[in-house]
Scaffold this active site. Sequence first.
Site, PDB file in Angstrom:
ATOM      1  N   HIS A 285      57.294  15.378  81.179  1.00  0.00           N
ATOM      2  CA  HIS A 285      57.005  16.720  80.667  1.00  0.00           C
ATOM      3  C   HIS A 285      55.637  17.218  81.105  1.00  0.00           C
ATOM      4  O   HIS A 285      55.148  18.217  80.583  1.00  0.00           O
ATOM      5  CB  HIS A 285      57.093  16.733  79.138  1.00  0.00           C
ATOM      6  CG  HIS A 285      58.476  16.563  78.604  1.00  0.00           C
ATOM      7  ND1 HIS A 285      59.130  15.361  78.624  1.00  0.00           N
ATOM      8  CD2 HIS A 285      59.327  17.453  78.043  1.00  0.00           C
ATOM      9  CE1 HIS A 285      60.336  15.499  78.092  1.00  0.00           C
ATOM     10  NE2 HIS A 285      60.478  16.760  77.733  1.00  0.00           N
TER      11      HIS A 285
ATOM     12  N   GLU B  85      71.079  22.914  83.487  1.00  0.00           N
ATOM     13  CA  GLU B  85      70.213  23.762  84.306  1.00  0.00           C
ATOM     14  C   GLU B  85      70.864  24.184  85.617  1.00  0.00           C
ATOM     15  O   GLU B  85      70.733  25.348  86.042  1.00  0.00           O
ATOM     16  CB  GLU B  85      68.893  23.031  84.590  1.00  0.00           C
ATOM     17  CG  GLU B  85      67.941  22.975  83.421  1.00  0.00           C
ATOM     18  CD  GLU B  85      68.274  21.889  82.415  1.00  0.00           C
ATOM     19  OE1 GLU B  85      67.614  21.808  81.366  1.00  0.00           O
ATOM     20  OE2 GLU B  85      69.216  21.101  82.695  1.00  0.00           O
TER      21      GLU B  85
END
Length: 395
Positions: free
Chosen positions: A199, A130
């Site tokens: 998450h 990322e």
Amino acid sequence: MAAMLHSVGVTSASVTSNKFTAFSINSLPVIRSESRTVSFAINGTRKTGKVTTKAVATQAENPTSAASKPGHELLLFEALREGLEEEMDRDPRVCVFGEDVGHYGGSYKVTKGLADKYGDLRVLDTPIAENSFTGMAVGAAMTGLRPIVEGMNMGFLLLAFNQISDNCGMLHYTSGGQFTIPTVIRGPGGVGRQLGAEHSQRLESYFQSIPGIQMVACSTPYNAKGLMKAAIRSENPVVLFEHVLLYNLKERIPDEEYILSLEEAEMVRPGEHVTILTYSRMRYHVMQAAKTLVNKGYDPEVIDIRSLKPFDLYTIGNSVKKTHRVLIVEECMRTGGIGASLTASINENFHDYLDAPIVCLSSQDVPTPYAGTLEEWTVVQPSQIVTAVEQLCKQ
């Protein structure tokens, strides 16, 4: 890549039908459905336009009546894809970076089919890195492209926080205006259904503190498409929050092209007794609570703030001046959350109009549990909203 760098002129047009009315904000058409006329200020100039008063996406509809309405039905993730595809058609500088965004179509299928249509250079699959591909997007924006970074989960973008903060948000300023960073950073977040703590993060407040970043949160297919298109056309870096539980929400949206303002709240339900400010998934918890409140004789005004940075203090302020009571409902954490910033802004600007202290309902300051029953306890529920409004209106 040369074709991607080719500059394309931006054109806009106003369109009108029996259902949808368009007007121009900063040369971009804006469409609202079931709207009322208000005036507002943009860049210091007061203009008159329309603000949505009813925009809750319908879950089920009679097939016959639906077929007779103008527009077309899309799920929220399909509306995001349609907005993205329209902008990629319009401007060859628009490109997408992210994990599995190519031929797999993205983790929630927002980019499905785009790699086949536009090729692997404009829809670029990246490694699981990322920080690297977000930095690559910043560099691409500096050289003239308009990249869109998809985080497979917004929590993963914490790995790219340095690039988003120190580069994406600040380079326009630190370069003395030599560079603009027209980058969109988007992806799913929020509490899902037993996705576990890592998450299920609500990271809006993390990004809110970054100078130079704009933030919006979509909540319906209609505003998802309009905000996506506006974010891509913006010269500022924009973080677009999408809730993981709203992707399969269905709504009929206009066939005509439209674009929404990145700095406007949406009036979901006008009322007189209390102003309820919310966004994203909590919009639907609030509207569920509103039905109960109406049956009990209360008349809540519901506003989807949509723009998390900056706040639309014009719309919010007018509502506060009318109802004199404010309830904020968010899925973000209580400590340092969006609600905390919104509370401070309202107290600073509209304290004299308040007849009671502002009440803020937020998620608990704990990692989201995996167990479904415990997960539900950490998030604001409609019954809590009803109780809060009843107590607030007694003051």
